[in-house]
Design a protein around this motif. Structure first.
Motif, PDB file in Angstrom:
ATOM      1  N   PHE A 111      37.074 -15.751  26.258  1.00 36.34           N
ATOM      2  CA  PHE A 111      38.322 -16.038  25.551  1.00 36.34           C
ATOM      3  C   PHE A 111      39.480 -15.838  26.517  1.00 36.34           C
ATOM      4  O   PHE A 111      39.328 -15.230  27.585  1.00 36.34           O
ATOM      5  N   PHE A 112      40.657 -16.354  26.137  1.00 39.98           N
ATOM      6  CA  PHE A 112      41.830 -16.206  26.993  1.00 39.98           C
ATOM      7  C   PHE A 112      43.084 -16.220  26.113  1.00 39.98           C
ATOM      8  O   PHE A 112      43.267 -17.111  25.280  1.00 39.98           O
ATOM      9  N   LEU A 113      43.941 -15.199  26.294  1.00 42.52           N
ATOM     10  CA  LEU A 113      45.183 -15.077  25.531  1.00 42.52           C
ATOM     11  C   LEU A 113      46.320 -15.763  26.272  1.00 42.52           C
ATOM     12  O   LEU A 113      46.437 -15.634  27.497  1.00 42.52           O
ATOM     13  N   PHE A 114      47.192 -16.442  25.516  1.00 42.62           N
ATOM     14  CA  PHE A 114      48.312 -17.142  26.139  1.00 42.62           C
ATOM     15  C   PHE A 114      49.342 -17.484  25.063  1.00 42.62           C
ATOM     16  O   PHE A 114      49.117 -17.256  23.874  1.00 42.62           O
ATOM     17  N   ILE A 115      50.486 -18.014  25.508  1.00 41.67           N
ATOM     18  CA  ILE A 115      51.499 -18.535  24.587  1.00 41.67           C
ATOM     19  C   ILE A 115      51.478 -20.052  24.693  1.00 41.67           C
ATOM     20  O   ILE A 115      51.636 -20.608  25.775  1.00 41.67           O
ATOM     21  N   ASP A 116      51.249 -20.717  23.567  1.00 38.59           N
ATOM     22  CA  ASP A 116      51.182 -22.179  23.562  1.00 38.59           C
ATOM     23  C   ASP A 116      52.546 -22.755  23.925  1.00 38.59           C
ATOM     24  O   ASP A 116      53.541 -22.528  23.221  1.00 38.59           O
ATOM     25  N   ALA A 117      52.597 -23.503  25.019  1.00 38.83           N
ATOM     26  CA  ALA A 117      53.870 -24.058  25.494  1.00 38.83           C
ATOM     27  C   ALA A 117      54.434 -25.095  24.534  1.00 38.83           C
ATOM     28  O   ALA A 117      55.634 -25.341  24.532  1.00 38.83           O
ATOM     29  N   ARG A 118      53.584 -25.680  23.687  1.00 43.38           N
ATOM     30  CA  ARG A 118      54.064 -26.714  22.769  1.00 43.38           C
ATOM     31  C   ARG A 118      54.685 -26.120  21.501  1.00 43.38           C
ATOM     32  O   ARG A 118      55.573 -26.706  20.905  1.00 43.38           O
ATOM     33  N   THR A 119      54.184 -24.926  21.087  1.00 44.93           N
ATOM     34  CA  THR A 119      54.630 -24.338  19.823  1.00 44.93           C
ATOM     35  C   THR A 119      55.284 -22.974  19.970  1.00 44.93           C
ATOM     36  O   THR A 119      55.876 -22.485  19.011  1.00 44.93           O
ATOM     37  N   ASP A 120      55.146 -22.337  21.147  1.00 51.58           N
ATOM     38  CA  ASP A 120      55.633 -20.975  21.379  1.00 51.58           C
ATOM     39  C   ASP A 120      54.887 -19.946  20.522  1.00 51.58           C
ATOM     40  O   ASP A 120      55.385 -18.843  20.303  1.00 51.58           O
ATOM     41  N   HIS A 121      53.698 -20.277  20.038  1.00 52.90           N
ATOM     42  CA  HIS A 121      52.924 -19.353  19.212  1.00 52.90           C
ATOM     43  C   HIS A 121      51.903 -18.611  20.081  1.00 52.90           C
ATOM     44  O   HIS A 121      51.204 -19.223  20.896  1.00 52.90           O
ATOM     45  N   PRO A 122      51.792 -17.281  19.918  1.00 53.91           N
ATOM     46  CA  PRO A 122      50.714 -16.554  20.594  1.00 53.91           C
ATOM     47  C   PRO A 122      49.365 -17.115  20.147  1.00 53.91           C
ATOM     48  O   PRO A 122      49.116 -17.285  18.950  1.00 53.91           O
ATOM     49  N   SER A 123      48.501 -17.416  21.110  1.00 53.68           N
ATOM     50  CA  SER A 123      47.239 -18.085  20.800  1.00 53.68           C
ATOM     51  C   SER A 123      46.123 -17.535  21.673  1.00 53.68           C
ATOM     52  O   SER A 123      46.364 -16.858  22.668  1.00 53.68           O
ATOM     53  N   VAL A 124      44.907 -17.856  21.274  1.00 57.84           N
ATOM     54  CA  VAL A 124      43.736 -17.495  22.065  1.00 57.84           C
ATOM     55  C   VAL A 124      42.739 -18.649  21.997  1.00 57.84           C
ATOM     56  O   VAL A 124      42.468 -19.180  20.926  1.00 57.84           O
ATOM     57  N   VAL A 125      42.247 -19.069  23.157  1.00 57.89           N
ATOM     58  CA  VAL A 125      41.164 -20.036  23.200  1.00 57.89           C
ATOM     59  C   VAL A 125      39.868 -19.258  23.401  1.00 57.89           C
ATOM     60  O   VAL A 125      39.854 -18.200  24.031  1.00 57.89           O
ATOM     61  N   TYR A 126      38.781 -19.781  22.850  1.00 59.63           N
ATOM     62  CA  TYR A 126      37.515 -19.076  22.952  1.00 59.63           C
ATOM     63  C   TYR A 126      36.375 -20.083  23.039  1.00 59.63           C
ATOM     64  O   TYR A 126      36.510 -21.239  22.625  1.00 59.63           O
ATOM     65  N   ARG A 127      35.275 -19.630  23.620  1.00 62.14           N
ATOM     66  CA  ARG A 127      34.109 -20.478  23.785  1.00 62.14           C
ATOM     67  C   ARG A 127      33.230 -20.391  22.550  1.00 62.14           C
ATOM     68  O   ARG A 127      32.907 -19.309  22.079  1.00 62.14           O
ATOM     69  N   ARG A 128      32.857 -21.553  22.017  1.00 65.50           N
ATOM     70  CA  ARG A 128      31.956 -21.609  20.877  1.00 65.50           C
ATOM     71  C   ARG A 128      30.555 -21.954  21.365  1.00 65.50           C
ATOM     72  O   ARG A 128      30.269 -21.872  22.554  1.00 65.50           O
ATOM     73  N   LYS A 129      29.681 -22.354  20.483  1.00 69.09           N
ATOM     74  CA  LYS A 129      28.326 -22.692  20.867  1.00 69.09           C
ATOM     75  C   LYS A 129      28.330 -23.940  21.749  1.00 69.09           C
ATOM     76  O   LYS A 129      29.137 -24.848  21.558  1.00 69.09           O
ATOM     77  N   GLY A 130      27.396 -23.965  22.687  1.00 75.24           N
ATOM     78  CA  GLY A 130      27.316 -25.098  23.594  1.00 75.24           C
ATOM     79  C   GLY A 130      28.522 -25.128  24.518  1.00 75.24           C
ATOM     80  O   GLY A 130      28.904 -24.131  25.105  1.00 75.24           O
ATOM     81  N   VAL A 155      33.412   2.389  22.429  1.00 73.58           N
ATOM     82  CA  VAL A 155      34.364   2.457  23.539  1.00 73.58           C
ATOM     83  C   VAL A 155      35.460   1.433  23.292  1.00 73.58           C
ATOM     84  O   VAL A 155      35.185   0.257  23.090  1.00 73.58           O
ATOM     85  N   ILE A 156      36.688   1.896  23.272  1.00 76.89           N
ATOM     86  CA  ILE A 156      37.838   1.009  23.080  1.00 76.89           C
ATOM     87  C   ILE A 156      38.671   1.029  24.354  1.00 76.89           C
ATOM     88  O   ILE A 156      39.195   2.071  24.740  1.00 76.89           O
ATOM     89  N   ARG A 157      38.759  -0.102  24.999  1.00 75.32           N
ATOM     90  CA  ARG A 157      39.547  -0.218  26.216  1.00 75.32           C
ATOM     91  C   ARG A 157      40.790  -1.039  25.915  1.00 75.32           C
ATOM     92  O   ARG A 157      40.719  -2.053  25.224  1.00 75.32           O
ATOM     93  N   GLU A 158      41.908  -0.595  26.428  1.00 78.89           N
ATOM     94  CA  GLU A 158      43.173  -1.286  26.188  1.00 78.89           C
ATOM     95  C   GLU A 158      43.700  -1.869  27.491  1.00 78.89           C
ATOM     96  O   GLU A 158      43.677  -1.212  28.535  1.00 78.89           O
ATOM     97  N   LYS A 159      44.149  -3.118  27.422  1.00 76.49           N
ATOM     98  CA  LYS A 159      44.752  -3.784  28.569  1.00 76.49           C
ATOM     99  C   LYS A 159      46.003  -4.518  28.104  1.00 76.49           C
ATOM    100  O   LYS A 159      46.052  -5.035  26.982  1.00 76.49           O
ATOM    101  N   GLN A 160      46.993  -4.569  28.965  1.00 78.30           N
ATOM    102  CA  GLN A 160      48.219  -5.291  28.667  1.00 78.30           C
ATOM    103  C   GLN A 160      48.485  -6.298  29.776  1.00 78.30           C
ATOM    104  O   GLN A 160      48.295  -6.008  30.964  1.00 78.30           O
ATOM    105  N   PHE A 161      48.923  -7.500  29.395  1.00 77.78           N
ATOM    106  CA  PHE A 161      49.210  -8.558  30.348  1.00 77.78           C
ATOM    107  C   PHE A 161      50.577  -9.151  30.030  1.00 77.78           C
ATOM    108  O   PHE A 161      51.039  -9.130  28.884  1.00 77.78           O
TER     109      PHE A 161
END
Length: 218
Positions: free
Chosen positions: A180-199, A153-159
């Motif tokens: 995870f969370f998609l955003f634009i880094d305000a310091r670099t203007d680069h599209p980025s994603v933060v994600y949860r790792r172990k712990g 199943v492939i679901r598409e979302k746009q924000f």
């Protein structure tokens, strides 16, 4: 807990130091195993000095992952208060999750006696579906028809793009409860994603190409 304060372009007064020590007791209460709290105050000017603010960055080192919080305000005392509130909220959420994980362990459990999996919702696919996936012959469903079950199943979302710091993106990810969370880094203007790792560790991935702000229609 040791506390250090550094000022960049701004002097650190005895009054500010005393307020920091007072706020540090709140952090230490939420994180008894805290080792150091680093406070960095930066004076920033914009538009040829006609607009100024104070940025306060907090970095907490303890037995677990490093915790960071940042806030900006025209007054460094107000910025400090906001940053402490953000860090306190992160520590409070982390503590609640640790308690919840102890009381309600997540993940699958294998029952030796019955051979069943407990704690996870697993629905076996039918032979026809497995064969369709293996051969790449998943049927195309016309509009108005009900789609058959398929494990693929492939679901598409746009924000809309949002500019924020990495720390704010982590806070937003924790707030919405995603991994995870998609955003634009305000310091670099680069599209980025933060994600949860172990712990309770986090990671960030950024694209090399800077994003361009969308033009606002007049």
């Amino acid at each position: 807990m040791d506390t250090s304060i550094v000022g960049v372009g701004v002097g650190i007064t005895d009054r500010f130091r005393s307020v920091v020590e007072e706020k540090a007791t709140r952090i230490e209460h939420l994180c008894p195993r805290a080792q150091t709290l680093d406070v960095k105050v930066t004076h920033r000017s914009y538009r040829n000095g006609r607009m100024e603010d104070e940025a306060v960055e907090l970095t907490l080192t303890h037995k677990g992952p490093v915790v960071r919080a940042e806030a900006v305000d025209g007054d460094k005392f107000a910025a400090l208060e906001k940053a402490v509130d953000k860090m306190a909220e992160q520590l409070r959420r982390a503590k609640e999750k640790r308690v919840d994980n102890r009381n309600h362990p997540r993940g699958a459990k294998f029952e030796k006696g019955s051979g069943a999996l407990q704690g996870i919702d697993v629905q076996p696919a039918s032979v026809d579906v497995i064969r369709a996936v293996a051969t790449g012959s998943i049927p195309v469903v016309a509009d108005g028809e009900e789609a058959p079950y398929s494990p693929v199943v492939i679901r598409e979302k746009q924000f809309d793009a949002e500019w924020m710091t990495v720390e704010d993106a982590v806070d937003r990810m924790e707030l919405v409860g995603h991994d995870f969370f998609l955003f634009i880094d305000a310091r670099t203007d680069h599209p980025s994603v933060v994600y949860r790792r172990k712990g309770w560790d986090y990671g960030v991935i950024s694209l090399a190409t800077a994003a361009q702000p969308q033009a606002v229609a007049s």
